[in-house]
Design an enzyme around this catalytic site. Sequence first.
Site, PDB file in Angstrom:
ATOM      1  CB  SER A  58      -0.915   0.051   1.231  1.00  0.00           C
ATOM      2  OG  SER A  58      -1.511   1.329   1.367  1.00  0.00           O
ATOM      3  CE1 TYR A  78      -4.364  -0.993   6.055  1.00  0.00           C
ATOM      4  CE2 TYR A  78      -3.676   1.082   5.043  1.00  0.00           C
ATOM      5  CZ  TYR A  78      -4.053  -0.240   4.922  1.00  0.00           C
ATOM      6  OH  TYR A  78      -4.112  -0.822   3.679  1.00  0.00           O
TER       7      TYR A  78
END
Length: 213
Positions: free
Chosen positions: A140, A153
């Site tokens: 990501s 996250y």
Amino acid sequence: MRSILISGANRGIGKAIALKLLKEGHSISLGVRRAEDLINTCLDPELNDSKSFVVHKYDAIDKNSSKIWVERTVKTFGNINTVIHCAGIFKRTNLIFDDNEIQDIEYLWRVNVLGPWILTKDAWKYLSISNCSRIIVLVSMSGKRSKGNLASYSMSKFALMSLCQTMRNEGWGKGIRVTAICPGWVNTDMAKEINHFPKKDMIQTNDIANICS
């Protein structure tokens, strides 16, 4: 043709990758928490009568789960020369979190970091044999920069990126090549939870699948 483990293939990016690689004729072993989620889908093992396609239970927070999955896959295919890590979760945990959110941070760490780490460890001896193995990790953009206030996250994804670097360092001499894919917004169910960006302007799951061919 390759013998491939794919985690998190019941939906989203993992599903798109699995479908593309299966169509190309590779031997695919899917690791999913709930095999029943695949019933009556294009990845239903009952609808894919092929010795080159199997589904096994895999839970990233169960440290024994990956070992059983790897061993059963090797028993079926004879070897493993590719692992694709797609399993991951998202939690909205800020820097200044509530006391009851500590469990969310720990869960993110176990799934997003320890899960890929342990699965790689369990598959390592088989990856080392062929001298042309691949590890692909869906990281990501959150593993390259921390944007906004999603502290937990981003923390997990930065750690995952670091893990990819170490996989590369340890595996290079054994012929293991590591690819960390760091997309921005991808049109998945996870993106729906955190962003209202137009779907058509997002990266599509098949775009990611094409990279993994």
